[in-house]
Design a protein around this motif. Sequence first.
Motif, PDB file in Angstrom:
ATOM      1  N   ALA A 144      15.883  55.759  48.602  1.00  0.00           N
ATOM      2  CA  ALA A 144      14.503  55.797  48.125  1.00  0.00           C
ATOM      3  C   ALA A 144      13.532  55.647  49.297  1.00  0.00           C
ATOM      4  CB  ALA A 144      14.268  54.690  47.104  1.00  0.00           C
ATOM      5  N   PRO A 145      12.430  56.382  49.291  1.00  0.00           N
ATOM      6  CA  PRO A 145      11.481  56.325  50.405  1.00  0.00           C
ATOM      7  C   PRO A 145      10.946  54.921  50.684  1.00  0.00           C
ATOM      8  CG  PRO A 145      10.995  58.214  49.002  1.00  0.00           C
ATOM      9  CD  PRO A 145      12.040  57.392  48.288  1.00  0.00           C
ATOM     10  N   THR A 146      10.656  54.160  49.630  1.00  0.00           N
ATOM     11  CA  THR A 146      10.109  52.818  49.816  1.00  0.00           C
ATOM     12  C   THR A 146      11.232  51.798  49.894  1.00  0.00           C
ATOM     13  OG1 THR A 146       8.055  53.353  48.644  1.00  0.00           O
ATOM     14  CG2 THR A 146       8.631  51.020  48.824  1.00  0.00           C
ATOM     15  N   ALA A 147      11.288  51.094  51.045  1.00  0.00           N
ATOM     16  CA  ALA A 147      12.205  49.969  51.210  1.00  0.00           C
ATOM     17  C   ALA A 147      11.383  48.690  51.096  1.00  0.00           C
ATOM     18  CB  ALA A 147      12.894  50.047  52.566  1.00  0.00           C
ATOM     19  N   VAL A 148      11.939  47.667  50.498  1.00  0.00           N
ATOM     20  CA  VAL A 148      11.167  46.458  50.196  1.00  0.00           C
ATOM     21  C   VAL A 148      11.659  45.290  51.036  1.00  0.00           C
ATOM     22  CG1 VAL A 148      10.414  44.857  48.409  1.00  0.00           C
ATOM     23  CG2 VAL A 148      10.798  47.275  47.835  1.00  0.00           C
ATOM     24  N   TYR A 149      10.740  44.745  51.836  1.00  0.00           N
ATOM     25  CA  TYR A 149      11.046  43.567  52.645  1.00  0.00           C
ATOM     26  C   TYR A 149      10.213  42.401  52.147  1.00  0.00           C
ATOM     27  CZ  TYR A 149      11.659  40.515  56.674  1.00  0.00           C
ATOM     28  OH  TYR A 149      11.967  39.450  57.483  1.00  0.00           O
ATOM     29  N   ALA A 150      10.826  41.239  52.054  1.00  0.00           N
ATOM     30  CA  ALA A 150      10.117  40.041  51.601  1.00  0.00           C
ATOM     31  C   ALA A 150      10.282  38.923  52.619  1.00  0.00           C
ATOM     32  CB  ALA A 150      10.632  39.592  50.239  1.00  0.00           C
TER      33      ALA A 150
END
Length: 208
Positions: A144-150
């Motif tokens: 997926a184009p959006t990777a999520v970092y927290a």
Amino acid sequence: METRRVVVVSGGMSTPSSSRMLADQLAEATRRELDGLDLLADVTTIELRELAVDIANNMVTGFAPPALADALQSVKDADALIVVSPVFSGSYSGLLKSFFDVLDNTVLDGMPVLIGATGGSIRHSLMLDHAMRPLFSYLRARVAPTAVYAAPEDWGSGTQGAPALDQRVARAASELTGMMAGTRSARRPDGLQASAPFEELLAQVQGR
């Protein structure tokens, strides 16, 4: 109602784990997106820390104990993956890498994958693009184009009353769901796309 099998792979090492928290948020957002498309989400979560010894044994013996074999089969049967890892030394965890090392390297052909990571500083967020994304590209998954970092400051942060992390989670889940909507017809069981024989393709070119 059709079902889509979503497997969540969490590489968190502690309990509670911020990686598991992020993984759960991504899974729930994906469930909501699928529900909006009248698709039922069948979500299975794999906690790698519970399989650490089995993974190590598989690495040296080539034999997967029952719990690990079940986890590997779940990944093989999935319509999509959500994979979240803590950051270690500027990359994903060795445990996560070992899990995908013991997985048959053809299993993820064409599979939609959403990647996420957690760490102690926002400075490590590029790990997703310089380490995790290349791993799944090598395995021929569709990332997926959006990777999520927290990072720690992401939990509950944001402006105008809308948490920034929630916005990224929602966008990533929407992208994964869009990729997954046609999964059953887009992926063949062996992960390969059907193509015409070479002679037929050559004849088509020569006939132009």
